[in-house]
Scaffold this motif. Structure first.
Motif, short mmCIF file in Angstrom:
data_model
loop_
_atom_site.label_atom_id
_atom_site.label_comp_id
_atom_site.label_asym_id
_atom_site.label_seq_id
_atom_site.Cartn_x
_atom_site.Cartn_y
_atom_site.Cartn_z
N PRO A 42 45.52 40.84 45.93
CA PRO A 42 44.42 41.81 46.10
C PRO A 42 43.52 41.92 44.87
O PRO A 42 42.37 42.35 45.00
CB PRO A 42 45.17 43.13 46.37
CG PRO A 42 46.47 42.71 46.96
CD PRO A 42 46.82 41.44 46.24
N ARG A 43 44.01 41.54 43.68
CA ARG A 43 43.18 41.62 42.47
C ARG A 43 42.24 40.43 42.34
O ARG A 43 41.36 40.43 41.49
CB ARG A 43 44.05 41.75 41.22
CG ARG A 43 44.86 43.04 41.16
CD ARG A 43 45.33 43.31 39.74
NE ARG A 43 46.05 42.20 39.17
CZ ARG A 43 47.33 41.96 39.31
NH1 ARG A 43 48.09 42.79 40.02
NH2 ARG A 43 47.91 40.92 38.75
N LEU A 44 42.45 39.39 43.16
CA LEU A 44 41.53 38.24 43.22
C LEU A 44 41.30 37.62 41.84
O LEU A 44 40.17 37.36 41.43
CB LEU A 44 40.21 38.67 43.84
CG LEU A 44 40.30 39.21 45.28
CD1 LEU A 44 38.98 39.83 45.70
CD2 LEU A 44 40.72 38.11 46.23
N TRP A 61 34.66 44.43 41.59
CA TRP A 61 34.97 43.01 41.74
C TRP A 61 35.42 42.70 43.17
O TRP A 61 34.96 41.73 43.79
CB TRP A 61 36.05 42.64 40.73
CG TRP A 61 36.66 41.29 40.83
CD1 TRP A 61 37.90 40.99 41.31
CD2 TRP A 61 36.09 40.03 40.43
NE1 TRP A 61 38.15 39.64 41.23
CE2 TRP A 61 37.05 39.02 40.69
CE3 TRP A 61 34.87 39.66 39.87
CZ2 TRP A 61 36.81 37.68 40.43
CZ3 TRP A 61 34.65 38.32 39.60
CH2 TRP A 61 35.61 37.34 39.87
N GLN A 62 36.33 43.52 43.70
CA GLN A 62 36.83 43.29 45.06
C GLN A 62 35.72 43.47 46.08
O GLN A 62 35.63 42.71 47.06
CB GLN A 62 37.98 44.25 45.34
CG GLN A 62 39.23 43.97 44.51
CD GLN A 62 40.25 45.08 44.59
OE1 GLN A 62 39.88 46.26 44.67
NE2 GLN A 62 41.53 44.75 44.55
N GLY A 63 34.86 44.47 45.89
CA GLY A 63 33.76 44.68 46.81
C GLY A 63 32.78 43.52 46.81
O GLY A 63 32.26 43.13 47.87
N ALA A 68 30.65 38.71 49.53
CA ALA A 68 30.44 37.26 49.50
C ALA A 68 31.16 36.57 50.66
O ALA A 68 30.61 35.65 51.30
CB ALA A 68 30.92 36.68 48.17
N LEU A 69 32.38 37.00 50.96
CA LEU A 69 33.13 36.39 52.07
C LEU A 69 32.48 36.70 53.41
O LEU A 69 32.45 35.86 54.31
CB LEU A 69 34.58 36.87 52.05
CG LEU A 69 35.46 36.29 50.93
CD1 LEU A 69 36.83 36.96 50.93
CD2 LEU A 69 35.60 34.79 51.09
N THR A 70 31.96 37.92 53.56
CA THR A 70 31.28 38.28 54.80
C THR A 70 30.07 37.39 55.04
O THR A 70 29.86 36.85 56.14
CB THR A 70 30.85 39.75 54.76
OG1 THR A 70 32.00 40.58 54.58
CG2 THR A 70 30.13 40.14 56.04
N VAL A 119 22.31 46.63 47.86
CA VAL A 119 23.61 47.31 47.90
C VAL A 119 24.43 46.94 46.67
O VAL A 119 25.03 47.81 46.01
CB VAL A 119 24.37 46.95 49.19
CG1 VAL A 119 25.80 47.47 49.14
CG2 VAL A 119 23.65 47.53 50.40
N LEU A 120 24.48 45.65 46.32
CA LEU A 120 25.21 45.23 45.12
C LEU A 120 24.63 45.87 43.87
O LEU A 120 25.37 46.28 42.97
CB LEU A 120 25.19 43.70 45.01
CG LEU A 120 25.99 42.93 46.06
CD1 LEU A 120 25.75 41.43 45.91
CD2 LEU A 120 27.47 43.24 45.95
N PHE A 121 23.31 45.94 43.80
CA PHE A 121 22.66 46.55 42.64
C PHE A 121 23.04 48.03 42.54
O PHE A 121 23.31 48.54 41.43
CB PHE A 121 21.14 46.41 42.74
CG PHE A 121 20.40 47.10 41.63
CD1 PHE A 121 20.24 46.48 40.40
CD2 PHE A 121 19.87 48.37 41.81
CE1 PHE A 121 19.56 47.12 39.37
CE2 PHE A 121 19.20 49.02 40.80
CZ PHE A 121 19.03 48.39 39.57
#
Length: 321
Positions: A42-44, A61-63, A68-70, A119-121
């Motif tokens: 989970p910590r990737l 980081w996880q978000g 990116a995966l989506t 959203v990322l910003f």
């Protein structure tokens, strides 16, 4: 042989090899993960956080990975869909219908990236603002001094038996007034400084050792004597540049005792790779004892903090605290 027959014969070897290629890829993918601890997944790739502030960075980081995966799944799905449903027919050789000036599609691939970036910003700006907020009176203040090719640490503390005043110490003149105003009164202080050959006596890891108390907020004031360095304690999940003529600062509250690795994360010259240090988190009582030990060794007062700033630069951000 007809052209169609030639196509069929050329495709058969590829069809026979496809299962072998897929099997080999599956074996490689699973073999490389045999020694992987799935509890860490989970910590990737991030280390275990050891401060109160680090989980916020881990969440960001996880978000980012989830976003990116989506996007990746969407793009891969469209590619697979196009490959399957829009492949060339074996019996018909023709140009497929062309789509031009489709406003809904053009609006979609223009607006969607803007939404993603916005959203990322937003989350990045929100978390950065929180992480760089400084408390009015931190429990401890450490001036981290970067120099070619090691690190020094000025513990701006009231240490029994040590006289002096950090607010008027000449070696701390490079630190802006906004930070000096919050130094403890009559803080004589102690210091520790390293060279590339310095090693931690307990672990043997290279570099000097910065001691911190567990469960108490520490402010780092970052100054440089020469070129740009970067102060990075790996399990803090945060780093910040150490810039000559400009002072950066941030705060952390350690939550786990232990010795952790730190390094310079900015290419600063020929011996950049040797700019290593250690961070030892101990109980508050052991931390105070360490300060007394430094005083007993004669390491009282402060080492030069860095290049002194001009008056406009020293006070440019006075009202931002």
């Amino acid at each position: 042989m007809s052209p169609n027959g030639s196509d069929r014969s050329s495709r058969r070897p590829m069809r026979r090899k496809l299962p072998q290629v897929l099997t080999a890829g599956l074996v490689l993918a699973t073999a490389t993960g045999c020694s992987y601890n799935w509890e860490d997944f989970p910590r990737l790739g991030m280390p275990t956080p050891v401060t109160e502030e680090a989980p916020r960075i881990l969440s960001l980081w996880q978000g980012s990975w989830a976003a990116a995966l989506t996007v990746g799944v969407l793009v891969w799905g469209l590619i697979v869909w196009a490959v399957i449903f829009h492949r060339r027919s074996r019996t018909k050789v023709e140009v497929p219908p062309q789509t031009r000036y489709n406003m809904p599609i053009e609006a979609l691939y223009t607006i969607t990236p803007l939404i993603i970036v916005s959203v990322l910003f937003y989350f990045t700006a929100r978390d950065q603002s929180k992480l760089l907020t400084l408390s009015p009176k931190p429990a401890h203040t450490v001036n981290v001094v970067g120099y070619q090719w090691s690190w020094g640490f000025n513990y701006i503390e009231n240490v029994p038996g040590v006289t002096g005043d950090a607010k008027t110490a000449p070696n701390l003149a490079a630190i802006p007034d906004k930070f000096q105003e919050e130094f403890p009164a009559n803080a004589g202080g102690v210091y520790d400084a390293g060279i590339p050959g310095t090693r931690n006596p307990q672990t043997g890891n290279p570099g000097p050792t910065l001691w911190l108390p567990k469960g108490e907020k520490v402010r780092f004031i970052l100054t440089s004597r020469d070129v740009i360095h970067s102060f990075w304690v790996v399990p803090f999940l945060m780093k910040q540049d150490v810039i000559p003529g400009h002072t950066n600062a941030f705060e952390v509250t350690p939550t786990q005792e232990g010795t952790f690795l730190g390094k310079c994360a900015e290419l600063c010259g020929v011996d950049h790779s040797r700019m290593l240090f250690n961070v030892k988190v101990v109980s508050p009582e052991r931390y105070q004892q360490h300060l007394k030990e430094l005083a007993e060794k004669g390491q009282t007062g402060y080492i030069p903090s860095g290049i002194e700033q001009t008056d406009p630069a020293r006070n440019a951000e006075k009202n931002l605290l």
